[in-house]
Design a protein around this motif. Structure first.
Motif, PDB file in Angstrom:
ATOM      1  N   ALA A  43       0.821  -1.220   0.000  1.00  0.00           N
ATOM      2  CA  ALA A  43       0.000   0.000   0.000  1.00  0.00           C
ATOM      3  C   ALA A  43       0.847   1.259   0.000  1.00  0.00           C
ATOM      4  CB  ALA A  43      -0.928  -0.007   1.210  1.00  0.00           C
ATOM      5  N   GLY A  44       2.171   1.092   0.006  1.00  0.00           N
ATOM      6  CA  GLY A  44       3.067   2.243  -0.107  1.00  0.00           C
ATOM      7  C   GLY A  44       3.480   2.880   1.206  1.00  0.00           C
ATOM      8  N   HIS A  45       3.244   2.210   2.339  1.00  0.00           N
ATOM      9  CA  HIS A  45       3.593   2.794   3.629  1.00  0.00           C
ATOM     10  C   HIS A  45       5.079   2.611   3.930  1.00  0.00           C
ATOM     11  CE1 HIS A  45      -0.551   3.616   4.656  1.00  0.00           C
ATOM     12  NE2 HIS A  45      -0.883   2.374   4.356  1.00  0.00           N
ATOM     13  N   SER A  46       5.669   3.598   4.580  1.00  0.00           N
ATOM     14  CA  SER A  46       7.065   3.522   4.996  1.00  0.00           C
ATOM     15  C   SER A  46       7.166   2.673   6.260  1.00  0.00           C
ATOM     16  CB  SER A  46       7.607   4.921   5.292  1.00  0.00           C
ATOM     17  OG  SER A  46       6.966   5.475   6.437  1.00  0.00           O
ATOM     18  N   ASN A  47       8.400   2.340   6.662  1.00  0.00           N
ATOM     19  CA  ASN A  47       8.595   1.558   7.878  1.00  0.00           C
ATOM     20  C   ASN A  47       8.017   2.265   9.090  1.00  0.00           C
ATOM     21  OD1 ASN A  47       9.889  -0.419   6.444  1.00  0.00           O
ATOM     22  ND2 ASN A  47      11.950   0.214   7.003  1.00  0.00           N
ATOM     23  N   ALA A  48       8.202   3.574   9.152  1.00  0.00           N
ATOM     24  CA  ALA A  48       7.693   4.338  10.292  1.00  0.00           C
ATOM     25  C   ALA A  48       6.179   4.284  10.351  1.00  0.00           C
ATOM     26  CB  ALA A  48       8.176   5.780  10.208  1.00  0.00           C
ATOM     27  N   GLU A  49       5.523   4.393   9.195  1.00  0.00           N
ATOM     28  CA  GLU A  49       4.060   4.348   9.152  1.00  0.00           C
ATOM     29  C   GLU A  49       3.537   2.965   9.535  1.00  0.00           C
ATOM     30  OE1 GLU A  49       3.251   7.662   5.624  1.00  0.00           O
ATOM     31  OE2 GLU A  49       3.589   5.560   5.118  1.00  0.00           O
ATOM     32  N   ILE A  50       4.230   1.939   9.058  1.00  0.00           N
ATOM     33  CA  ILE A  50       3.828   0.569   9.403  1.00  0.00           C
ATOM     34  C   ILE A  50       3.975   0.337  10.899  1.00  0.00           C
ATOM     35  CG2 ILE A  50       4.369  -1.876   9.073  1.00  0.00           C
ATOM     36  CD1 ILE A  50       5.260  -1.184   6.231  1.00  0.00           C
ATOM     37  N   ALA A  51       5.065   0.841  11.477  1.00  0.00           N
ATOM     38  CA  ALA A  51       5.290   0.681  12.912  1.00  0.00           C
ATOM     39  C   ALA A  51       4.158   1.314  13.720  1.00  0.00           C
ATOM     40  CB  ALA A  51       6.638   1.298  13.301  1.00  0.00           C
ATOM     41  N   ARG A  52       3.734   2.502  13.298  1.00  0.00           N
ATOM     42  CA  ARG A  52       2.651   3.170  14.017  1.00  0.00           C
ATOM     43  C   ARG A  52       1.341   2.389  13.892  1.00  0.00           C
ATOM     44  NH1 ARG A  52       5.301   7.863  11.992  1.00  0.00           N
ATOM     45  NH2 ARG A  52       3.918   7.953  10.174  1.00  0.00           N
ATOM     46  N   ARG A  53       1.080   1.849  12.721  1.00  0.00           N
ATOM     47  CA  ARG A  53      -0.166   1.109  12.511  1.00  0.00           C
ATOM     48  C   ARG A  53      -0.196  -0.191  13.318  1.00  0.00           C
ATOM     49  NH1 ARG A  53      -3.466   1.715   7.831  1.00  0.00           N
ATOM     50  NH2 ARG A  53      -3.120   3.717   6.789  1.00  0.00           N
ATOM     51  N   LEU A  54       0.959  -0.838  13.425  1.00  0.00           N
ATOM     52  CA  LEU A  54       1.006  -2.134  14.108  1.00  0.00           C
ATOM     53  C   LEU A  54       1.403  -2.007  15.579  1.00  0.00           C
ATOM     54  CD1 LEU A  54       2.709  -4.347  11.356  1.00  0.00           C
ATOM     55  CD2 LEU A  54       0.274  -3.932  11.769  1.00  0.00           C
ATOM     56  N   HIS A  55       1.696  -0.771  16.002  1.00  0.00           N
ATOM     57  CA  HIS A  55       2.059  -0.500  17.400  1.00  0.00           C
ATOM     58  C   HIS A  55       3.319  -1.269  17.815  1.00  0.00           C
ATOM     59  CE1 HIS A  55      -1.810   1.505  17.725  1.00  0.00           C
ATOM     60  NE2 HIS A  55      -2.407   0.407  17.287  1.00  0.00           N
ATOM     61  N   VAL A  56       4.323  -1.203  16.943  1.00  0.00           N
ATOM     62  CA  VAL A  56       5.628  -1.793  17.239  1.00  0.00           C
ATOM     63  C   VAL A  56       6.696  -0.753  16.924  1.00  0.00           C
ATOM     64  CG1 VAL A  56       4.843  -4.136  16.723  1.00  0.00           C
ATOM     65  CG2 VAL A  56       5.848  -2.738  14.899  1.00  0.00           C
ATOM     66  N   VAL A  57       7.938  -1.044  17.318  1.00  0.00           N
ATOM     67  CA  VAL A  57       9.022  -0.109  17.026  1.00  0.00           C
ATOM     68  C   VAL A  57       9.461  -0.281  15.574  1.00  0.00           C
ATOM     69  CG1 VAL A  57       9.817  -0.083  19.419  1.00  0.00           C
ATOM     70  CG2 VAL A  57      10.791  -1.732  17.823  1.00  0.00           C
ATOM     71  N   GLU A  58      10.066   0.764  15.014  1.00  0.00           N
ATOM     72  CA  GLU A  58      10.451   0.740  13.606  1.00  0.00           C
ATOM     73  C   GLU A  58      11.473  -0.351  13.317  1.00  0.00           C
ATOM     74  OE1 GLU A  58      12.006   3.862  10.152  1.00  0.00           O
ATOM     75  OE2 GLU A  58      11.451   4.588  12.154  1.00  0.00           O
ATOM     76  N   GLY A  59      12.363  -0.615  14.276  1.00  0.00           N
ATOM     77  CA  GLY A  59      13.365  -1.661  14.085  1.00  0.00           C
ATOM     78  C   GLY A  59      12.739  -3.029  13.859  1.00  0.00           C
ATOM     79  N   THR A  60      11.613  -3.279  14.521  1.00  0.00           N
ATOM     80  CA  THR A  60      10.905  -4.548  14.338  1.00  0.00           C
ATOM     81  C   THR A  60      10.362  -4.650  12.920  1.00  0.00           C
ATOM     82  OG1 THR A  60      10.274  -4.628  16.675  1.00  0.00           O
ATOM     83  CG2 THR A  60       8.972  -5.960  15.145  1.00  0.00           C
ATOM     84  N   VAL A  61       9.844  -3.535  12.387  1.00  0.00           N
ATOM     85  CA  VAL A  61       9.327  -3.533  11.021  1.00  0.00           C
ATOM     86  C   VAL A  61      10.454  -3.800  10.023  1.00  0.00           C
ATOM     87  CG1 VAL A  61       8.197  -2.154   9.234  1.00  0.00           C
ATOM     88  CG2 VAL A  61       7.454  -1.968  11.615  1.00  0.00           C
ATOM     89  N   LYS A  62      11.604  -3.178  10.246  1.00  0.00           N
ATOM     90  CA  LYS A  62      12.746  -3.399   9.354  1.00  0.00           C
ATOM     91  C   LYS A  62      13.126  -4.878   9.321  1.00  0.00           C
ATOM     92  CE  LYS A  62      14.819   1.201   9.822  1.00  0.00           C
ATOM     93  NZ  LYS A  62      16.019   1.969  10.278  1.00  0.00           N
ATOM     94  N   THR A  63      13.077  -5.521  10.494  1.00  0.00           N
ATOM     95  CA  THR A  63      13.397  -6.950  10.559  1.00  0.00           C
ATOM     96  C   THR A  63      12.380  -7.758   9.770  1.00  0.00           C
ATOM     97  OG1 THR A  63      14.420  -6.706  12.746  1.00  0.00           O
ATOM     98  CG2 THR A  63      13.711  -8.911  12.101  1.00  0.00           C
ATOM     99  N   TYR A  64      11.092  -7.427   9.942  1.00  0.00           N
ATOM    100  CA  TYR A  64      10.043  -8.121   9.197  1.00  0.00           C
ATOM    101  C   TYR A  64      10.238  -7.963   7.695  1.00  0.00           C
ATOM    102  CZ  TYR A  64       6.886  -9.463  13.023  1.00  0.00           C
ATOM    103  OH  TYR A  64       6.320 -10.056  14.112  1.00  0.00           O
ATOM    104  N   VAL A  65      10.516  -6.731   7.257  1.00  0.00           N
ATOM    105  CA  VAL A  65      10.675  -6.470   5.825  1.00  0.00           C
ATOM    106  C   VAL A  65      11.857  -7.262   5.269  1.00  0.00           C
ATOM    107  CG1 VAL A  65      11.232  -4.726   4.088  1.00  0.00           C
ATOM    108  CG2 VAL A  65       9.586  -4.204   5.905  1.00  0.00           C
ATOM    109  N   SER A  66      12.957  -7.300   5.992  1.00  0.00           N
ATOM    110  CA  SER A  66      14.130  -8.063   5.538  1.00  0.00           C
ATOM    111  C   SER A  66      13.793  -9.541   5.414  1.00  0.00           C
ATOM    112  CB  SER A  66      15.292  -7.871   6.519  1.00  0.00           C
ATOM    113  OG  SER A  66      15.721  -6.524   6.547  1.00  0.00           O
TER     114      SER A  66
END
Length: 218
Positions: free
Chosen positions: A168-191
């Motif tokens: 949907a085009g969301h950045s890591n920071a936006e995804i973190a806010r939506r899922l209520h997790v820290v941005e580092g966790t999102v980066k790990t998921y994306v990798s």
């Protein structure tokens, strides 16, 4: 500040792009190159957040430079800047690891939007390019959707949720806010998602998310 390296073999074009970037308070051009070889050298020296590369340049073109940067400086996002919108250039640019594709003939605001999007870990295609990509993937939709669903079915529910937000085009920071997790966790998921799907970058992952039907159609 978003630190940008600009590479284009035409000095006047570099001046015009630099002027557009300077109109944004959060973007700074830290280096300029006249070809892909110089772009890679300067990128390693200045460590920019975003490398803005023209496709057609002497010695080493932007596509090859993007591939080298993906290996030598993976933390730097690449946006391809070109006057060419032919499908083969789009496919080559996405395949080289570019996270964005902006046409020189487009609205100057697209350039700033593209730089900001990839700097935040997202992806960006100018509207003209996006229409071409969607038209290309519109043929043979059923077969691709079946294959895409099979590939994404191996992801966990959380990974599929993250992939849908990437699509949907969301950045890591936006995804973190939506899922209520820290941005580092999102980066790990994306990798993990990129590795498990065997795709090179977020653009390819986003296309796969659309094909699998993970991103709701508006």
């Amino acid at each position: 500040m978003i630190r940008v390296l600009l590479a284009d073999d035409e000095a006047m074009m570099r001046a015009g792009v630099r002027a557009i970037l300077s109109s944004a308070d959060d973007i700074e051009t830290v280096a300029e190159a006249g070809d892909g070889h110089e772009a890679v050298e300067l990128a390693l020296k200045h460590r920019p957040d975003v490398c803005l590369l023209d496709i057609r340049m002497p010695r080493v073109d932007g596509l090859r430079a993007a591939e080298e940067l993906r290996t030598l400086l993976p933390e730097a996002a690449v946006v391809m800047l070109t006057t060419f919108s032919e499908d083969e250039y789009i496919a080559s640019a996405l395949g080289s690891g570019a996270a964005g594709f902006v046409l020189k003939s487009g609205d100057p605001r697209e350039l700033i939007s593209g730089v900001r999007a990839v700097a935040e870990g997202g992806a960006y295609l100018s509207p003209t390019v996006a229409r071409r990509v969607l038209a290309h993937f519109g043929t043979g939709q059923l077969g691709r959707r079946t294959a895409a669903r099979a590939r994404t079915a191996e992801l966990t529910a959380r990974e599929q949720e993250v992939l849908a937000l990437v699509g949907a085009g969301h950045s890591n920071a936006e995804i973190a806010r939506r899922l209520h997790v820290v941005e580092g966790t999102v980066k790990t998921y994306v990798s993990q998602i990129l590795a498990r799907l065997d795709v090179r970058n977020r653009v390819q992952a986003a296309i796969l998310a659309y094909e699998a039907g993970l991103v709701p159609e508006e």
